[in-house]
Design an enzyme around this catalytic site. Structure first.
Site, mmCIF file in Angstrom:
data_model
loop_
_atom_site.group_PDB
_atom_site.id
_atom_site.type_symbol
_atom_site.label_atom_id
_atom_site.label_comp_id
_atom_site.label_asym_id
_atom_site.label_seq_id
_atom_site.Cartn_x
_atom_site.Cartn_y
_atom_site.Cartn_z
ATOM 1 N N THR A 191 0.868 -1.177 0.000
ATOM 2 C CA THR A 191 0.000 0.000 0.000
ATOM 3 C C THR A 191 0.904 1.225 0.000
ATOM 4 O OG1 THR A 191 -1.836 -1.033 1.118
ATOM 5 C CG2 THR A 191 -1.493 1.281 1.621
ATOM 6 N N ARG A 219 -15.184 -5.178 0.357
ATOM 7 C CA ARG A 219 -14.474 -4.974 1.623
ATOM 8 C C ARG A 219 -13.727 -3.634 1.628
ATOM 9 N NH1 ARG A 219 -8.636 -4.331 2.724
ATOM 10 N NH2 ARG A 219 -8.238 -5.123 4.799
ATOM 11 N N GLY A 221 -10.797 -1.625 3.804
ATOM 12 C CA GLY A 221 -9.796 -1.801 4.860
ATOM 13 C C GLY A 221 -9.687 -0.521 5.661
ATOM 14 N N ASP A 222 -8.497 -0.258 6.177
ATOM 15 C CA ASP A 222 -8.270 0.947 6.981
ATOM 16 C C ASP A 222 -8.068 2.196 6.122
ATOM 17 O OD1 ASP A 222 -5.826 -0.549 6.238
ATOM 18 O OD2 ASP A 222 -4.825 1.230 7.014
ATOM 19 N N THR A 241 -0.151 1.415 7.267
ATOM 20 C CA THR A 241 -0.219 0.339 6.282
ATOM 21 C C THR A 241 -0.107 -0.986 7.024
ATOM 22 O OG1 THR A 241 1.059 -0.759 4.531
ATOM 23 C CG2 THR A 241 2.266 0.781 5.870
ATOM 24 N N GLY A 242 -0.631 -2.045 6.408
ATOM 25 C CA GLY A 242 -0.564 -3.346 7.060
ATOM 26 C C GLY A 242 -1.917 -4.034 7.025
ATOM 27 N N GLY A 244 -5.431 -4.312 7.453
ATOM 28 C CA GLY A 244 -6.444 -3.270 7.592
ATOM 29 C C GLY A 244 -7.399 -3.449 8.758
HETATM 30 N N1 ASP Z 1 -3.851 -1.629 4.916
HETATM 31 C C1 ASP Z 1 -4.227 -2.175 3.631
HETATM 32 C C2 ASP Z 1 -5.573 -2.866 3.733
HETATM 33 O O1 ASP Z 1 -5.776 -3.642 4.660
HETATM 34 C C3 ASP Z 1 -3.236 -3.141 3.085
HETATM 35 C C4 ASP Z 1 -1.777 -2.737 3.131
HETATM 36 O O2 ASP Z 1 -1.403 -1.790 3.831
HETATM 37 O O3 ASP Z 1 -1.002 -3.374 2.441
HETATM 38 O O4 ASP Z 1 -6.383 -2.674 2.875
#
Ligand code: ASP
Length: 321
Positions: A191, A219, A221-222, A241-242, A244
């Site tokens: 991301t 869906r 995410g965050d 990031t990570g 979500g």
């Molecule tokens: N945070 C993002 C999500 O969950 C994914 C990512 O950061 O790679 O959509």
């Protein structure tokens, strides 16, 4: 946990290209890019964003930095977005600044640059978050460029994952197992996001993603949720990031900004934010970047890596992974 902190003279811009299992990304035979390609891309995003930051302020600075990353096709945002179970890119993006600007889009399919659409939501509508068809309609009516077909490496990865799924090698359809799968396959990460402080003391935060591979259609995410994937007030700006769902539960970006606003050092605030996410979702779940109104920057992650960097009058620093 890795934490980098430095105090610099504004204007300053920080970007990241996603926290995740980068080793596994490079081990993927279909992924055509090297560590040094990612480093060059981060540098390009910093340089473009910084030019814009100096000319037009923090908001346009973070947008411009994120657009370079969305357009690259190398990361999980814009052109290179991860595909959902149906093989479609459904992208999320959000932007917020200390001047009151706030906008986000979720599950959009049309625009090449979801971050530009998030800005349009903030500037041109009475709303904060638009999703799906309605958001795509706004993108078309504003003449935003259309997203083109995903790059080959993205299509190949989708086909491989789906064929594994069909052979029963994965249980991706069970949503509660997605974290385990995402970690196992190195599907988290890449991301993109940026935070900046300009010479008028405006702080801005921007985030953009394709989400997590094989996510359920629809869906979010965050990334498009204010306070989770992005947040800014007049003390600090942050973007995460990570994984979500964990970032939403821990409201990571707002947690960090609130801690700084309460007087905690940026370094402590970053560490506490990561620990809070880990308490909810276990290890290797989050990366976060932030900048304060004092010109302090922080890049922190508990994953294998997070390509990232920052730029200011005194120079540029790129962290390849
Ligand atoms: N945070 C993002 C999500 O969950 C994914 C990512 O950061 O790679 O959509």
């Amino acid at each position: 946990m890795h934490v980098i902190v430095e105090r610099v003279k504004p204007p300053v811009l920080v970007v990241h290209g996603g926290a995740g299992s980068w080793k596994r990304v490079f081990d993927d035979p279909d992924y055509p890019y090297t560590l040094s390609d990612i480093g060059k891309l981060i540098r390009l995003s910093l340089e473009e964003g910084y030019r814009e930051l100096k000319a037009n302020g923090a908001v346009r600075g973070v947008i411009s930095a994120v657009k370079v990353l969305e357009d690259s096709g190398m990361l999980n945002a814009g052109l290179g977005s991860a595909l959902n179970l149906l093989g479609e890119a459904e992208m999320d993006a959000g932007i917020m600044a200390s001047n009151g600007l706030i906008g986000a889009v979720g599950a959009v399919k049309y625009p090449r640059n979801p971050i530009e659409l998030a800005y349009i939501v903030a500037k041109e509508t009475d709303h904060i978050v638009l999703v799906g068809n309605g958001a795509d309609m706004l993108a078309k009516s504003h003449g935003l460029p259309e997203r083109t077909h995903p790059p080959d490496h993205v299509v190949k990865r989708y086909n491989r994952l789906m064929s594994e799924l069909r052979q029963g090698k994965t249980t991706t359809l069970r949503w509660k197992r997605i974290r385990e799968l995402a970690l196992r396959y190195g599907l988290l990460g890449d991301t993109v996001g940026a935070v900046a402080l300009d010479t008028n003391n405006t702080l801005a935060s921007a985030s953009s993603t394709g989400g997590i591979w094989l996510k359920h259609p629809g869906r979010l995410g965050d990334t498009p949720i204010p306070g989770a994937g992005f947040y800014a007030n007049n003390k600090a700006a942050a973007t995460a990031t990570g994984f979500g769902e964990v970032i939403v539960k821990s409201m990571a970006s707002k947690t960090l900004v609130d801690l700084v606003s309460q007087g905690l050092s940026l370094e402590e605030a970053c560490k506490k934010t990561i620990i809070k996410a880990e308490e909810i979702g276990g290890k290797r779940v989050i990366g976060i970047i932030a900048v304060t109104v004092e010109g302090e920057v922080c890049l922190a992650y508990d994953t294998e890596g997070m390509p990232s960097g920052y730029i200011h009058g005194g120079g540029i620093r790129v962290i390849e992974i």
